[in-house]
Design a protein around this motif. Sequence first.
Motif, PDB file in Angstrom:
ATOM      1  N   ASP A 125       0.835  -1.191   0.000  1.00 53.11           N
ATOM      2  CA  ASP A 125       0.000   0.000   0.000  1.00 53.11           C
ATOM      3  C   ASP A 125       0.875   1.249   0.000  1.00 53.11           C
ATOM      4  N   VAL A 126       1.549   1.487  -1.124  1.00 57.51           N
ATOM      5  CA  VAL A 126       2.433   2.641  -1.273  1.00 57.51           C
ATOM      6  C   VAL A 126       2.025   3.379  -2.544  1.00 57.51           C
ATOM      7  N   PRO A 127       1.671   4.653  -2.456  1.00 52.14           N
ATOM      8  CA  PRO A 127       1.291   5.405  -3.654  1.00 52.14           C
ATOM      9  C   PRO A 127       2.459   5.517  -4.640  1.00 52.14           C
ATOM     10  N   THR A 128       2.153   5.522  -5.925  1.00 61.05           N
ATOM     11  CA  THR A 128       3.197   5.620  -6.950  1.00 61.05           C
ATOM     12  C   THR A 128       2.868   6.730  -7.938  1.00 61.05           C
ATOM     13  N   ILE A 129       3.936   7.352  -8.458  1.00 62.12           N
ATOM     14  CA  ILE A 129       3.832   8.384  -9.476  1.00 62.12           C
ATOM     15  C   ILE A 129       4.630   7.910 -10.686  1.00 62.12           C
ATOM     16  N   GLY A 130       4.009   7.899 -11.850  1.00 63.24           N
ATOM     17  CA  GLY A 130       4.712   7.465 -13.050  1.00 63.24           C
ATOM     18  C   GLY A 130       4.284   8.261 -14.259  1.00 63.24           C
ATOM     19  N   ALA A 131       4.659   7.761 -15.436  1.00 62.12           N
ATOM     20  CA  ALA A 131       4.280   8.389 -16.694  1.00 62.12           C
ATOM     21  C   ALA A 131       3.736   7.310 -17.624  1.00 62.12           C
ATOM     22  N   THR A 132       3.131   7.734 -18.710  1.00 60.52           N
ATOM     23  CA  THR A 132       2.541   6.788 -19.654  1.00 60.52           C
ATOM     24  C   THR A 132       3.637   6.236 -20.562  1.00 60.52           C
TER      25      THR A 132
ATOM     26  N   THR B 273      -6.625   8.185  -5.354  1.00 51.49           N
ATOM     27  CA  THR B 273      -6.133   6.969  -5.994  1.00 51.49           C
ATOM     28  C   THR B 273      -4.673   6.780  -5.630  1.00 51.49           C
ATOM     29  N   PRO B 274      -4.216   5.541  -5.453  1.00 47.13           N
ATOM     30  CA  PRO B 274      -2.815   5.326  -5.092  1.00 47.13           C
ATOM     31  C   PRO B 274      -1.873   5.293  -6.296  1.00 47.13           C
ATOM     32  N   ARG B 275      -2.413   5.272  -7.523  1.00 47.30           N
ATOM     33  CA  ARG B 275      -1.578   5.172  -8.724  1.00 47.30           C
ATOM     34  C   ARG B 275      -1.864   6.355  -9.632  1.00 47.30           C
ATOM     35  N   LEU B 276      -0.842   7.144  -9.905  1.00 47.52           N
ATOM     36  CA  LEU B 276      -1.003   8.305 -10.774  1.00 47.52           C
ATOM     37  C   LEU B 276       0.009   8.251 -11.910  1.00 47.52           C
TER      38      LEU B 276
END
Length: 339
Positions: free
Chosen positions: A155-162, A317-320
């Motif tokens: 349960d760790v939020p993540t930041i990424g790109a497409t 949301t936890p995934r962005l």
Amino acid sequence: MSETRTVTIAAIAAEAGVSVPTVSRVLNGRSDVAPHTRERVERLLRDHGYRRRGGRPTTAARLIDLVFNDLDSPWAVEIIRGVEDAAHAEGVGTVVTAIHRRASDTRSWLDNLAGRNSDGAILVTSDVDPALHAELRRLHVPAVVIDPAGVPELDVPTIGATNWAGGLTATEHLIGLGHRRIGVVTGTPTLLCSRARQDGHRAAMEAAGLTVDPDLQVGGDFSHEAGFRAATELLRLPEPPTAIVAANDQMAFGVFEAVRRAALRVPEDVSVIGFDDLPGAQWSSPPLTTVHQPLSEMGSLAARTVLRLVRGERLETPRLELSTRLVVRESTAPPRPGG
């Protein structure tokens, strides 16, 4: 004179009629707490002026940690820029650490984290294993991961790109110019972003009815040297590619050098496309066509997200994922007739 008393999580839990882990989940911004329970716990934390390690209030962050595996890339500088801009806007300091993928360095960082009373942590291209996650929870330090190494099970939020869409768009651009033999210099295979970019390339090739030739796929590690070595190998093939997709800009610059040493030219003989759109991409010779990845924005979003967790806010949301886009410059062109 009244006596100053430090309230504990256990005392808060007892008064709220919940378990200690429930209070910890509220402190860390976890989503698996019922709204009425969260409100009751947060009210008690405020009423008691609960202070975390080091005596700082839970709702006022003063320091966050930004942790990289390595700091040898302009890519890292863009992430740092975004994190520091967002943190500075809220009066929060930033500590930057490189752990070089060594367990001993990770342990040392955790010890220092506890000693300086950091309120939150941002981990870059990391795989948050259960032991590290448990230690951060024990210290009541919420964490966010930028560009995770794999699909997080915790349960760790993540930041990424497409990344997949970026790989697709890059290859579609080359196919649209008329290229059919397209080489690929892939990124570090353990990273999710590398696999996504390669999968996007494969999807574009298959959609165009083109065969993905394994001889045209060469592994890399996101360094200049890897791009140079891979392109040298590709250009020595009996039927070399007319275009090369590199999984990041640094490797694309290495491809440039390999093309030059082969007495060829970009884009007249070989088109080259990168990924990231680092500041140097527009100043290379020729200017590099690349996929823009919003690195600074990813850093800013990660900082704002971890500060929300510190304040006990719930995330939608936890995934962005932030959008990538193709930036066409002068390193891509149609292949020579018969190429």
